[in-house]
Design a protein around this motif. Structure first.
Motif, short mmCIF file in Angstrom:
data_model
loop_
_atom_site.label_atom_id
_atom_site.label_comp_id
_atom_site.label_asym_id
_atom_site.label_seq_id
_atom_site.Cartn_x
_atom_site.Cartn_y
_atom_site.Cartn_z
N TRP A 128 0.82 -1.79 -0.16
CA TRP A 128 0.09 -0.12 -0.07
C TRP A 128 0.99 1.12 -0.28
O TRP A 128 0.75 2.13 -0.48
CB TRP A 128 -0.93 0.08 1.53
N LYS A 129 2.09 1.02 1.11
CA LYS A 129 2.89 2.04 0.66
C LYS A 129 3.75 2.65 0.12
O LYS A 129 3.78 3.95 0.00
CB LYS A 129 3.52 2.27 2.16
N GLN A 130 4.48 1.00 -0.46
CA GLN A 130 5.77 1.34 -1.53
C GLN A 130 5.05 1.28 -3.11
O GLN A 130 6.00 1.13 -3.88
CB GLN A 130 6.62 0.75 -0.78
N ARG A 131 4.69 0.00 -3.40
CA ARG A 131 4.24 -0.32 -4.74
C ARG A 131 2.86 0.26 -4.66
O ARG A 131 2.14 -0.67 -5.81
CB ARG A 131 3.95 -1.96 -4.51
N THR A 132 2.27 0.92 -4.33
CA THR A 132 1.34 1.68 -5.10
C THR A 132 0.78 1.78 -5.84
O THR A 132 -0.71 1.32 -6.67
CB THR A 132 0.68 3.38 -4.11
N PHE A 133 1.38 2.22 -6.74
CA PHE A 133 1.03 2.51 -8.39
C PHE A 133 1.12 1.15 -8.78
O PHE A 133 0.63 0.31 -10.37
CB PHE A 133 2.20 3.00 -9.16
N ASP A 134 1.89 -0.55 -8.79
CA ASP A 134 1.57 -1.82 -8.48
C ASP A 134 0.10 -2.11 -8.23
O ASP A 134 -0.39 -2.74 -10.02
CB ASP A 134 2.16 -2.85 -8.08
N VAL A 136 -2.86 0.13 -8.97
CA VAL A 136 -2.85 0.81 -9.92
C VAL A 136 -3.03 -0.44 -11.26
O VAL A 136 -4.23 -0.83 -12.01
CB VAL A 136 -2.57 1.98 -10.42
N ALA A 137 -1.68 -1.12 -11.46
CA ALA A 137 -1.46 -1.74 -12.31
C ALA A 137 -2.41 -3.09 -12.88
O ALA A 137 -2.93 -3.54 -13.86
CB ALA A 137 0.43 -1.70 -13.00
N GLN A 138 -2.22 -3.80 -11.82
CA GLN A 138 -3.12 -5.22 -11.65
C GLN A 138 -4.70 -5.03 -11.41
O GLN A 138 -4.95 -5.81 -12.01
CB GLN A 138 -2.23 -5.44 -10.19
N GLY A 140 -5.42 -2.56 -13.23
CA GLY A 140 -5.55 -3.10 -15.34
C GLY A 140 -5.55 -4.54 -15.92
O GLY A 140 -6.34 -3.65 -16.85
#
Lengths: 164, 492
Positions: A128-134, A136-138, A140
């Motif tokens: 949640w804090k460090q890989r948040t953009f992952d 979003v991509a997941q 996607g």
């Protein structure tokens, strides 16, 4: 140590089941459980990043795609399984063990690495804090998978004619 | 504003299947085109603030909570976003009429928008693992879009594309894993710093080789090109245009050169390897294109050849080479988009793509013939069209870098390009009209409009190439030229 052995056994058993089970949904779920075990092993080895990737991508995302696709295929579409699978799997397993034992151990020690502090953090914190953009991509990828299933299993004009 | 490049396509795609239940055509058409038009305007609006500030870093909070949602927009990213949005918009305008006979527009548009969101995310994220994930977002959507027609050929091509694409992703992921193992980080800045500190030349060399294999497969560089001539012609025309015009450039060329310039650095050996791969692609694919009878297959081989030019320009690493490579990337995206859409128009009005069966169409469909000529001459490098300037800059850059042999090959390949494009023009549009096509009419309005817009862009960029290059290409080339130093000063 006992927990580690239990986790490793779980990983091997469920990986084997993923290949050997004939019901595709059960095989996909076994793969997800195997990934879960692997993710937990990563956490225990002090690599929460790898654990997060494993659990979120493999156990979560890919299982959703598998389950969706399998759920949409029909019974009569069942593909005849090649008997070689039963021979090839053990062969690959042995080959993997040999490569792992002979090559990887010595090779990995030669790869330079920066000295770094041990990683820390819980699953939620890292994801949640460090890989948040992952995330979003997941979302996607799952979304693309769901839309792909909708597109590829849609009724075409020919199907509608057949139904009539 | 920056996040909208990812969020808006995803949001619209999420609602489209539901909206498709209420309105099968009008609302999906309007919504998709409006979303992409907004992204084009957004990209144009960002030029000024970006030129003033160099790089825009954005981090958003999730309901007040600090999370790691960071995007980095520099001139290279913005140039790519502009290209993606502009070409995609023309493609969706074309799709308004073209998709009538496929049906299920809402799902088609939703997949297309997810693919665009994936490409935009890939361009905006300064993180190696996220690059891989967004690469997959675009790829998963593209597999389904290639097979959208559901015919045997489409499904076979999609499966072949899927298999080779998975291999490509595996190579890229393997390399990312090794780099993560060495440096303990994934952000461009930290990895670039870590690799500089480690001085691990050989391991980094292996990682770069994996990246070249992975992204080379995605970019369809020779010898990793086998999937493209099957996948691109089998897809519906708008998707062929998306794949050839944009996807191979974003998930192949952009990803490779972003990592080379911003993370691992360009070495003389790497330059030579990439120059060789680019030149081989240029020549081999041009020769293969000559023997094709299927219009779209010829265009697909041409894409491989033109990607070779782009790679050669970017691999040189000189300011002029970067300028030429990026300019050719844009020109090829627009012109190849136009040519694939035109091939869709030809198939729509005649029912065939076989060049042997076509002939004399210019008398019946002058608009399609005219726009096709503009696209073909631009890619072949005929002045004053846009493609001429970019090829000229690449060849000048090769001469300036004293790579005379490569310059000579680039000129010869350009002649080959002109040859096969004139073959298309002669066989499909010139000569006596085939009796079968006496009754054919120009393509429907939106299909022709999209082709005219793209042809106008090709002409206008060619005529006014100086202001275009100053606004879009030069700042992007500067970002690449500053390379790793630029990333290290981002301070994320």
């Amino acid at each position: 140590m006992v927990i580690q052995i239990i986790l490793l056994c779980g990983l091997v058993i469920f990986s084997g089941l993923a290949i050997l089970l004939r019901d595709l949904i059960k095989a996909a779920l076994s793969l997800a459980v195997a990934s879960l075990f692997l993710g937990l092993i990563f956490f225990r080895l002090g690599a929460p990043y790898a654990g997060v990737f494993e659990i979120s991508v493999v156990a979560g995302l890919i299982t959703v795609l598998f389950a969706l696709t399998i759920a949409l295929t029909k019974k009569e579409d069942e593909v005849q399984e090649n008997r070689l699978v039963k021979v090839i799997f053990p062969l690959f397993f042995i080959l993997f063990l040999v490569i792992d034992g002979l090559v990887m151990k010595s090779l990995l020690t030669k790869v330079p690495a920066l000295p770094s502090a041990p990683e820390g953090g819980s699953f939620g914190l890292v994801l949640w804090k460090q890989r948040t953009f992952d995330l979003v991509a997941q979302v996607g990828v799952i979304f693309a998978g769901v839309l792909a299933v909708l597109a590829l299993f849609r009724k075409t004009g020919k199907d509608e004619e057949k139904d009539e | 504003m920056v996040f909208s490049f990812i969020v808006i396509p995803l949001l619209v795609a999420a609602f489209l299947p539901l909206i498709g239940k209420l309105s099968k055509k009008l609302i999906p058409d309007v919504l998709t085109n409006a979303a992409l038009a907004y992204l084009v305007i957004n990209a144009v609006m960002l030029v000024k603030p970006l030129l003033a500030r160099g790089t825009i870093l954005r981090n958003i909070n999730w309901f007040g909570e600090q999370v790691n949602l960071t995007v980095a927009l520099d001139s290279f990213s913005l140039f790519m976003l502009f290209t993606i949005s502009l070409v995609s918009l023309c493609i969706t305008i074309f799709s308004v009429d073209y998709l009538e006979h496929y049906g299920h527009k809402a799902i088609f548009y939703a997949l297309l928008l997810v693919m665009i969101a994936g490409m935009n995310g890939l361009v905006l994220i300064p993180d190696l693992f996220s690059i891989y994930l967004f690469l997959e977002v675009a790829a998963v959507a593209s597999y389904a879009l290639v097979a959208f027609g559901l015919g045997y050929d489409e499904l076979e091509a999609s499966f072949k594309y899927l298999m080779l694409s998975v291999v490509a992703s595996a190579f890229a992921l393997l390399s990312i894993t090794i780099i993560f193992g060495m440096t303990g980080s994934l952000s461009f800045q930290a990895v670039a710093q870590g690799l500089q500190d480690l001085q691990a030349r050989y391991v980094v060399g292996v990682c770069v080789a994996f990246f070249i294999m992975g992204f080379g497969l995605k970019a369809a560089l020779v010898p990793f090109h086998a999937w493209l001539p099957d996948a691109h012609p089998s897809a519906p025309a708008p998707i062929s245009a998306m794949l050839s015009g944009l996807l191979i450039k974003v998930s192949g060329v952009y990803a490779l050169f972003r990592i080379v310039y911003s993370v691992v650095g360009l070495t003389p050996v790497l330059t030579q390897v990439l120059l060789a791969l680019g030149t081989i692609s240029m020549v081999v694919a041009a020769l293969l294109a000559l023997g094709q009878k299927d219009l779209k297959r010829m265009l697909a081989y041409s894409s491989i050849s033109q990607v070779g030019y782009i790679v050669v320009g970017l691999a040189l690493g000189t300011p002029l080479g970067l300028l030429g490579g990026l300019f050719h990337l844009f020109n090829h995206a627009v012109a190849k988009g136009l040519l694939f859409l035109n091939s869709g128009s030809v198939q729509h009005i005649t029912g065939t793509r076989n060049l042997e069966e076509l002939g004399g169409l210019d008398k019946k469909v002058p608009l399609t013939a005219g726009t096709n000529l503009v696209g073909a001459l631009s890619i072949a490098g005929v002045p004053p069209l846009a493609g001429f300037w970019s090829k000229l800059i690449i060849i000048m850059a090769l001469i300036q870098a004293k790579e005379f042999a490569y310059a000579l090959v680039a000129i010869l390949a350009s002649i080959l390009t002109l040859w096969y494009y004139l073959l298309i023009q002669r066989k499909a549009f010139f000569g006596p009209l085939n009796e079968k096509f006496k009754q054919v009419k120009e393509a429907p309005f939106w299909m022709s409009a999209a082709c005219v817009i793209l042809a106008l862009i090709v002409i206008l960029v060619g005529v006014f190439f100086t202001p275009f290059v100053k606004t879009w290409i030069s700042p992007a080339a500067d970002v690449l030229a500053r390379g790793i130093q630029h990333v290290l000063t981002w301070g994320i």
